[in-house]
Design a protein around this motif. Structure first.
Motif, PDB file in Angstrom:
ATOM      1  N   VAL A   1       0.808  -1.132  -0.172  1.00 35.86           N
ATOM      2  CA  VAL A   1       0.051   0.175  -0.040  1.00 35.86           C
ATOM      3  C   VAL A   1       0.974   1.118  -0.027  1.00 35.86           C
ATOM      4  CG1 VAL A   1      -1.559   1.569   1.467  1.00 35.86           C
ATOM      5  CG2 VAL A   1      -2.229  -1.148   0.913  1.00 35.86           C
ATOM      6  N   VAL A   2       1.933   1.218   0.546  1.00 36.75           N
ATOM      7  CA  VAL A   2       2.677   2.454   0.807  1.00 36.75           C
ATOM      8  C   VAL A   2       3.680   2.560  -0.506  1.00 36.75           C
ATOM      9  CG1 VAL A   2       4.725   3.312   1.912  1.00 36.75           C
ATOM     10  CG2 VAL A   2       2.981   2.444   3.332  1.00 36.75           C
ATOM     11  N   ALA A   3       3.891   1.557  -1.004  1.00 37.55           N
ATOM     12  CA  ALA A   3       4.589   1.745  -2.204  1.00 37.55           C
ATOM     13  C   ALA A   3       3.599   2.285  -3.435  1.00 37.55           C
ATOM     14  CB  ALA A   3       5.017   0.229  -2.784  1.00 37.55           C
ATOM     15  N   ALA A   4       2.179   1.658  -3.491  1.00 36.09           N
ATOM     16  CA  ALA A   4       1.444   2.118  -4.588  1.00 36.09           C
ATOM     17  C   ALA A   4       1.080   3.671  -4.445  1.00 36.09           C
ATOM     18  CB  ALA A   4       0.019   1.354  -4.255  1.00 36.09           C
ATOM     19  N   TYR A   5       1.067   4.095  -2.880  1.00 35.11           N
ATOM     20  CA  TYR A   5       1.039   5.563  -2.622  1.00 35.11           C
ATOM     21  C   TYR A   5       2.098   6.519  -3.001  1.00 35.11           C
ATOM     22  CZ  TYR A   5       0.657   9.837   0.284  1.00 35.11           C
ATOM     23  OH  TYR A   5       0.829  11.052   0.688  1.00 35.11           O
ATOM     24  N   HIS A   6       3.246   6.082  -2.914  1.00 36.61           N
ATOM     25  CA  HIS A   6       4.446   6.827  -3.170  1.00 36.61           C
ATOM     26  C   HIS A   6       4.542   6.785  -4.857  1.00 36.61           C
ATOM     27  CE1 HIS A   6       5.766   8.119   0.617  1.00 36.61           C
ATOM     28  NE2 HIS A   6       6.033   6.744   0.966  1.00 36.61           N
TER      29      HIS A   6
ATOM     30  N   ALA B   1      -3.691   1.265  -4.476  1.00 31.97           N
ATOM     31  CA  ALA B   1      -3.096   1.069  -3.098  1.00 31.97           C
ATOM     32  C   ALA B   1      -4.742   0.748  -2.638  1.00 31.97           C
ATOM     33  CB  ALA B   1      -2.905   2.352  -2.626  1.00 31.97           C
ATOM     34  N   ARG B   2      -5.758   1.226  -3.025  1.00 27.45           N
ATOM     35  CA  ARG B   2      -7.108   0.695  -2.512  1.00 27.45           C
ATOM     36  C   ARG B   2      -7.367  -0.586  -2.783  1.00 27.45           C
ATOM     37  NH1 ARG B   2      -9.297   5.328  -0.417  1.00 27.45           N
ATOM     38  NH2 ARG B   2      -8.723   7.236  -1.395  1.00 27.45           N
ATOM     39  N   ASP B   3      -7.279  -0.953  -3.986  1.00 26.72           N
ATOM     40  CA  ASP B   3      -7.543  -2.502  -4.378  1.00 26.72           C
ATOM     41  C   ASP B   3      -6.716  -3.455  -3.398  1.00 26.72           C
ATOM     42  OD1 ASP B   3      -9.166  -1.731  -6.340  1.00 26.72           O
ATOM     43  OD2 ASP B   3      -7.641  -2.019  -7.937  1.00 26.72           O
ATOM     44  N   ILE B   4      -5.436  -3.229  -3.115  1.00 28.24           N
ATOM     45  CA  ILE B   4      -4.623  -3.807  -2.210  1.00 28.24           C
ATOM     46  C   ILE B   4      -5.141  -3.859  -0.989  1.00 28.24           C
ATOM     47  CG2 ILE B   4      -2.303  -4.113  -1.200  1.00 28.24           C
ATOM     48  CD1 ILE B   4      -1.040  -3.052  -3.707  1.00 28.24           C
ATOM     49  N   PHE B   5      -5.655  -2.639  -0.324  1.00 21.53           N
ATOM     50  CA  PHE B   5      -6.015  -2.662   1.083  1.00 21.53           C
ATOM     51  C   PHE B   5      -7.300  -3.505   1.143  1.00 21.53           C
ATOM     52  CE2 PHE B   5      -8.551  -0.879   4.353  1.00 21.53           C
ATOM     53  CZ  PHE B   5      -7.845  -0.736   5.267  1.00 21.53           C
ATOM     54  N   ASP B   6      -8.244  -3.482  -0.004  1.00 21.66           N
ATOM     55  CA  ASP B   6      -9.506  -4.008  -0.040  1.00 21.66           C
ATOM     56  C   ASP B   6      -9.438  -5.724   0.095  1.00 21.66           C
ATOM     57  OD1 ASP B   6     -10.748  -1.376  -0.057  1.00 21.66           O
ATOM     58  OD2 ASP B   6     -11.191  -1.732  -2.152  1.00 21.66           O
TER      59      ASP B   6
END
Length: 305
Positions: free
Chosen positions: A223-228, A235-240
């Motif tokens: 998530v942090v990598a996708a955010y950056h 990031a939202r797909d991973i978190f979900d």
């Protein structure tokens, strides 16, 4: 040494035990390797999740030395204690062993802003030159530390270099702290806990990453990598994909047992043992975790992860 620029994912580590309750040193080695392979940029040990209060002073030092000797990333050591003498002793031993810094949670006896400020002034004195993390976790400690107190600790104590933010709800606190630093207050690192439940929103509010012990630590790194990478949709797909397990872990009193069970099932540690007193999972609960893990794996495969 830990400083204000720290960012990324400092995974909160469990303390592995053998079925008889003794320290499992071989699992410590395996766990350290696994956390780093899964994206940890730092480790935090002997926190609440590490069952620090169930260890002897000698065992605490053994864990610190074993982790630091194995680790290729910075290690933060929880040194919270009822008295400052014990805090100083463990902090000195941790820093001598090569830790990057220490973490201090407030005792539950604090009731006012003045008491909290005095406590952290005294803690900073007790820790000497060791850089420290202020752990703000009112749901566990019963102590509410206001934004003003945090800013005053940061102003008065140059060795306070990080906030472990676990207030809940706490997104407005992150925004207020970042607004203060934008206006000239000293900026420190903010890493967030709460099992990663609000990780993306916390990053969007100005946090620098995560410091938590979710049983699948790669989630935080991804998530942090996708955010950056400015890919908020990813990031939202991973978190979900991980959210059902995050939700299940958040059960009060059972979270650590669930995490240790998950880590043992993944081969990260050999046994899911909690040192007594500690919760145990029923067969029904273990089956629920297994079902969630299978569905999580399917969602991740659909995302190509």
């Amino acid at each position: 040494m830990l400083d204000e620029t720290a960012k990324g994912v400092f995974t909160i580590a469990v303390t592995p035990f053998l079925p008889n309750g003794d320290l499992d040193l071989d699992s410590i080695d395996r766990m350290v390797d696994a956390y780093i392979e899964r994206g940890a940029t730092g480790l935090t040990i002997l926190g609440m999740m590490g069952e620090a209060g169930k260890l002897s002073a000698e065992e605490s030092v053994t864990v610190v030395e074993r982790v630091v000797s194995r680790c290729s990333v910075p290690v933060v050591v929880g040194v919270s204690a009822p008295g400052f003498a014990a805090m100083t002793s463990l902090s000195d031993a941790a820093m001598d062993a090569g830790a990057a810094g220490v973490m201090v949670a407030p005792p539950g006896s604090l009731r006012t802003d003045a008491q909290s400020l005095t406590y952290y002034h005294n803690a900073a004195d007790a820790l000497g030159n060791a850089p420290f993390v202020l752990q703000d976790f009112p749901l566990a400690t019963g102590v509410v530390i206001s934004t003003d107190v945090i800013l005053k600790v940061v102003e008065d104590c140059p060795t306070c270099v990080m906030l472990k933010h676990e207030d809940w709800p706490g997104l407005e606190k992150i925004s207020a702290l970042r607004a203060a630093s934008d206006a000239g207050a000293r900026r420190i690192s903010i890493l967030c806990g709460n099992g990663g439940m609000y990780l993306l929103e916390e990053m969007l509010r100005g946090a620098d990453g995560a410091m938590t012990g979710f049983g699948y630590p790669e989630m935080m790194a991804q998530v942090v990598a996708a955010y950056h990478a400015d890919d908020l949709e990813q990031a939202r797909d991973i978190f979900d994909a991980y959210m059902p397990m995050i939700r299940y872990e958040a059960q009060p009193g059972l979270g650590l047992a669930i995490r240790k069970y998950s880590l043992a099932k993944q081969g990260v540690i050999a046994h899911p043992t909690l040192r007594k007193p500690g919760a145990t999972l029923s067969q029904a609960a273990m089956a629920e975790v297994d079902t969630l893990a299978k569905r999580q794996a399917k969602r991740l495969a659909d995302l190509g992860l």
